[in-house]
Design an enzyme around this catalytic site. Sequence first.
Site, mmCIF file in Angstrom:
data_model
loop_
_atom_site.group_PDB
_atom_site.id
_atom_site.type_symbol
_atom_site.label_atom_id
_atom_site.label_comp_id
_atom_site.label_asym_id
_atom_site.label_seq_id
_atom_site.Cartn_x
_atom_site.Cartn_y
_atom_site.Cartn_z
ATOM 1 N N ARG A 103 29.138 -5.734 -16.607
ATOM 2 C CA ARG A 103 28.480 -5.372 -15.347
ATOM 3 C C ARG A 103 27.041 -4.907 -15.546
ATOM 4 N NH1 ARG A 103 31.005 -8.327 -12.996
ATOM 5 N NH2 ARG A 103 33.079 -7.998 -12.239
ATOM 6 N N SER A 104 26.371 -5.459 -16.565
ATOM 7 C CA SER A 104 24.970 -5.100 -16.809
ATOM 8 C C SER A 104 24.002 -5.992 -16.046
ATOM 9 C CB SER A 104 24.667 -5.171 -18.308
ATOM 10 O OG SER A 104 24.846 -6.488 -18.782
ATOM 11 N N GLY B 270 24.360 -8.223 -22.955
ATOM 12 C CA GLY B 270 24.482 -6.929 -22.297
ATOM 13 C C GLY B 270 25.931 -6.517 -22.224
ATOM 14 N N ARG C 191 27.894 -17.270 -6.851
ATOM 15 C CA ARG C 191 26.991 -18.250 -7.465
ATOM 16 C C ARG C 191 26.195 -18.984 -6.385
ATOM 17 N NH1 ARG C 191 30.724 -21.319 -10.819
ATOM 18 N NH2 ARG C 191 30.734 -19.435 -12.070
ATOM 19 N N HIS D 165 32.867 -14.623 -9.114
ATOM 20 C CA HIS D 165 31.722 -15.305 -9.747
ATOM 21 C C HIS D 165 31.403 -16.595 -8.995
ATOM 22 C CE1 HIS D 165 30.074 -13.548 -13.462
ATOM 23 N NE2 HIS D 165 31.219 -12.890 -13.542
ATOM 24 N N ALA E 186 35.718 -18.926 -18.836
ATOM 25 C CA ALA E 186 36.824 -18.038 -18.446
ATOM 26 C C ALA E 186 38.051 -18.842 -18.052
ATOM 27 C CB ALA E 186 36.396 -17.151 -17.283
ATOM 28 N N LYS F 152 24.078 -9.593 -16.488
ATOM 29 C CA LYS F 152 23.802 -10.782 -17.313
ATOM 30 C C LYS F 152 23.873 -12.070 -16.499
ATOM 31 C CE LYS F 152 27.306 -10.035 -19.999
ATOM 32 N NZ LYS F 152 27.906 -8.883 -19.326
ATOM 33 N N SER F 153 24.973 -12.281 -15.818
ATOM 34 C CA SER F 153 25.160 -13.530 -15.064
ATOM 35 C C SER F 153 24.156 -13.638 -13.930
ATOM 36 C CB SER F 153 26.584 -13.614 -14.510
ATOM 37 O OG SER F 153 27.510 -13.685 -15.565
#
Length: 192
Positions: A13-14, A10, A60, A56, A42, A16-17
Amino acid sequence: MSSRHHLILGGQRSGKSRHAERLAMRWLAQSPLHGVTVVATATASDAEMQERIARHRADRPSGFEPVEAPVELGRALREAASAHRLLIVDCLTLWLANVLMPALPAHGEGGGASAPDWPALKADLLSALRAASGPVLLVSNEIGLGVIPMGAGVRHFVDELGRLNQDVAQACGHITLMAAGQAFTREVEVWA
């Protein structure tokens, strides 16, 4: 191809994560023996990226074990994989940037470092993915949908990411395209 593995693509900011994390939470709920490892690619190359990484980590779910693999992703998969452990690779796009742009101090090798052997690293990743005994969720960007970049280096990066995504998809059972936080999932069509 492994039906256990799943490629999630994606734009930025779609979702995905977050989608990978939701799938991992379902995996954890299936058995008390299950675990999750996030294989992060990263690197904190600047203040903005440090903030993204921190966000992130904070977002999580608890209990997800982190492993950092900015360049040696295949090795990290082999070391972390087990039948009762789901791996989330987040993300292939940043991994490719680390490999193709090593002169940047992004992954601690400093300016002027010779480029890692991209074909060998890619082959190693695909081999490790095919050998993984547990499920692997791979997050990547779909960046080739817009205007063709002006610079040769950027075009090369876009081309290589497209090829990487295609090759990784062939090692997966499912692929999901994320748009506006919504998942569009299908089985992978295996090439003859």
